[in-house]
Design an enzyme around this catalytic site. Structure first.
Site, PDB file in Angstrom:
ATOM      1  N   ARG A  45       0.858  -1.186   0.000  1.00 16.43           N
ATOM      2  CA  ARG A  45       0.000   0.000   0.000  1.00 16.43           C
ATOM      3  C   ARG A  45       0.893   1.234   0.000  1.00 16.43           C
ATOM      4  NH1 ARG A  45       2.320   2.209   3.745  1.00 16.43           N
ATOM      5  NH2 ARG A  45       0.715   3.806   3.725  1.00 16.43           N
ATOM      6  N   GLY A  46       0.230   2.402  -0.146  1.00 13.89           N
ATOM      7  CA  GLY A  46       0.980   3.644  -0.310  1.00 13.89           C
ATOM      8  C   GLY A  46       1.107   3.905  -1.810  1.00 13.89           C
ATOM      9  N   ARG A  88      -7.548  -0.391  -6.610  1.00 10.71           N
ATOM     10  CA  ARG A  88      -7.754   0.745  -5.702  1.00 10.71           C
ATOM     11  C   ARG A  88      -7.930   2.011  -6.548  1.00 10.71           C
ATOM     12  NH1 ARG A  88      -4.256   1.165  -0.451  1.00 10.71           N
ATOM     13  NH2 ARG A  88      -6.157   2.283   0.149  1.00 10.71           N
ATOM     14  N   ASP A 238      -1.992  10.816  -2.313  1.00  7.35           N
ATOM     15  CA  ASP A 238      -2.410   9.738  -3.224  1.00  7.35           C
ATOM     16  C   ASP A 238      -2.769  10.265  -4.599  1.00  7.35           C
ATOM     17  OD1 ASP A 238      -2.889   8.606  -0.390  1.00  7.35           O
ATOM     18  OD2 ASP A 238      -2.828   6.897  -1.760  1.00  7.35           O
ATOM     19  N   ASN A 248      -5.316  12.593   0.321  1.00 10.33           N
ATOM     20  CA  ASN A 248      -4.416  11.758   1.130  1.00 10.33           C
ATOM     21  C   ASN A 248      -5.279  11.039   2.168  1.00 10.33           C
ATOM     22  OD1 ASN A 248      -1.704  10.857   1.777  1.00 10.33           O
ATOM     23  ND2 ASN A 248      -1.900  12.029   3.660  1.00 10.33           N
TER      24      ASN A 248
HETATM   25  O1  MRU Z   1      -4.550   3.418   2.132  1.00 11.26           O
HETATM   26  P1  MRU Z   1      -3.068   3.580   2.056  1.00 11.26           P
HETATM   27  O2  MRU Z   1      -2.333   3.043   3.235  1.00 11.26           O
HETATM   28  O3  MRU Z   1      -2.523   3.069   0.739  1.00 11.26           O
HETATM   29  O4  MRU Z   1      -2.893   5.151   2.057  1.00 11.26           O
HETATM   30  C1  MRU Z   1      -1.607   5.682   2.032  1.00 11.26           C
HETATM   31  C2  MRU Z   1      -1.568   7.137   2.132  1.00 11.26           C
HETATM   32  O5  MRU Z   1      -2.575   7.819   2.227  1.00 11.26           O
HETATM   33  C3  MRU Z   1      -0.230   7.767   2.013  1.00 11.26           C
HETATM   34  O6  MRU Z   1      -0.159   8.925   2.758  1.00 11.26           O
HETATM   35  C4  MRU Z   1       0.001   8.107   0.543  1.00 11.26           C
HETATM   36  O7  MRU Z   1      -0.227   6.980  -0.271  1.00 11.26           O
HETATM   37  C5  MRU Z   1       1.343   8.634   0.299  1.00 11.26           C
HETATM   38  S1  MRU Z   1       2.540   7.351   0.299  1.00 11.26           S
HETATM   39  C6  MRU Z   1       4.057   7.965  -0.039  1.00 11.26           C
END
Ligand code: MRU
Length: 345
Positions: A45-46, A88, A238, A248
């Site tokens: 994730r991220g 996603r 994101d 985000n």
């Molecule tokens: O749902 P996630 O854990 O994938 O969400 C991640 C975030 O919101 C992070 O802040 C974003 O992806 C930036 S990662 C460098």
């Protein structure tokens, strides 16, 4: 160094982020279908890490296609792209990486085997470039942080660290660079309800590297700012619209409002691949809704009576006017100047 996505022995190795910090488990992925599942279930994730994983997923799908006919191959590759795109919706890096993989496949005038080889090289390039990008973001971000006090206490939300990228991190990349150069006293990490990426992942990364970290629950951030404990906030993204509005992790928007109320500078750190120049503003960013179980269940414990209804948006959009600057690998830009970041190198 922490690398959440690695190409090794003809398969992709993912650090299983659903099991940290209690267990460090590496999952081996051989098939595009399994990569799609790993992205959906947040083993990886991220935003940037999802992009890297999807690029490898495209290659895994490409090598599963059993035809020597170029046209048919490209048609089936589009089906792999559809599978990965459906994982996603919010992180634009996913769509960016898939488009880049499709483009190179369509532009390569060779045999199917040659296209497959180019696809692997491209996925590896995306992986390597993201790591370099994060290091550049870290250093640009360090220069953009307030000059006084000399040593800063920063706050971040969710996990925008090495685990969320190819390595080093975006927001946490800035934190790492500040720590390396002796400009960081401490990081405050929001726990980040409901999936607790701050509590589980950001603190884990900090502990690995000896970065002093204080975990707070999300609803403590305003109090900490009122107490004057926080010098600046750095978060990841994101998807950033062309006007600088930034999607985000849920809770980022309220953090930005509180930061403005307390005159605490609020920075977004993200690669240019996270900027969606096709979207004029943040109202057009698709917001993922996830399963209510993320809210009503902690471990094995159910928190609520069965009659309760839920709403579980995974992201929110912070309006550009609450953001002091957006830190990219191409430099640091005011949200309304973002278009300049697209071409600078
Ligand atoms: O749902 P996630 O854990 O994938 O969400 C991640 C975030 O919101 C992070 O802040 C974003 O992806 C930036 S990662 C460098």
């Amino acid at each position: 160094m922490i690398y959440p996505v690695i190409w090794q022995n003809n398969s992709v190795l993912l650090i299983d982020q659903t099991r940290l910090p209690n267990e460090y488990v590496v999952v081996e992925i051989h098939r595009s279908q399994d990569m799609a599942q790993a992205i959906t279930t947040m083993i990886v994730r991220g935003a940037p890490a999802i992009g890297v994983a999807a690029a490898y997923g495209m290659y895994l799908g490409a090598r599963e296609i059993e035809t020597s006919d170029r046209h048919e191959f490209l048609q089936q590759l589009e089906k792999v792209a559809q599978l990965l795109r459906a994982t996603r919706p919010t992180a634009v890096n996913l769509f960016w990486a898939i488009s880049r993989m499709l483009k190179i496949a369509n532009e390569t005038l060779g045999t199917v085997e040659e296209i497959q080889a180019i696809l692997l090289q491209t996925a590896q390039a995306i992986n390597k470039e993201d790591l370099q990008t994060c290091q550049a973001i870290g250093d640009h971000g360090l220069a953009a942080l307030p000059q006084s006090p000399e040593k800063l206490t920063l706050l971040t939300h969710c996990n925008a660290g090495a685990l969320a990228t190819a390595g080093y991190g975006t927001a946490l990349g800035v934190v790492r660079s500040a720590w390396r150069d002796g400009r960081l006293t401490r990081l405050f990490a929001d726990e980040t309800r409901p999936r607790l990426q701050g509590a589980k992942l950001t603190t884990w990364e900090c502990v690995q590297e000896g970065i002093p970290v204080t975990l707070i629950t999300d609803n403590m951030a305003a109090h900490c700012m009122q107490q004057g404990l926080i010098d600046a906030i750095v978060v990841g993204a994101d998807r950033i619209a062309a006007n600088g509005d930034t999607a985000n992790k849920i809770g980022t928007y309220s953090l930005a409002i509180v930061a403005q109320a307390h005159n605490v500078p609020f920075f977004v750190a993200a690669p240019v691949s996270t900027i969606d120049f096709e979207l004029a503003n943040g109202s057009q960013i698709p917001i993922e809704e996830r399963h209510p179980m993320e809210i009503y269940q902690v471990g094995e414990t159910i928190l609520t009576p069965p009659q309760v209804e839920f709403y579980n948006p995974a992201f929110d959009v912070t309006p550009a006017e609450l953001i002091k600057a957006i830190i990219t690998e191409n430099g640091v830009f005011a949200p309304h100047e973002l278009i300049q970041g697209r071409h600078e190198s």
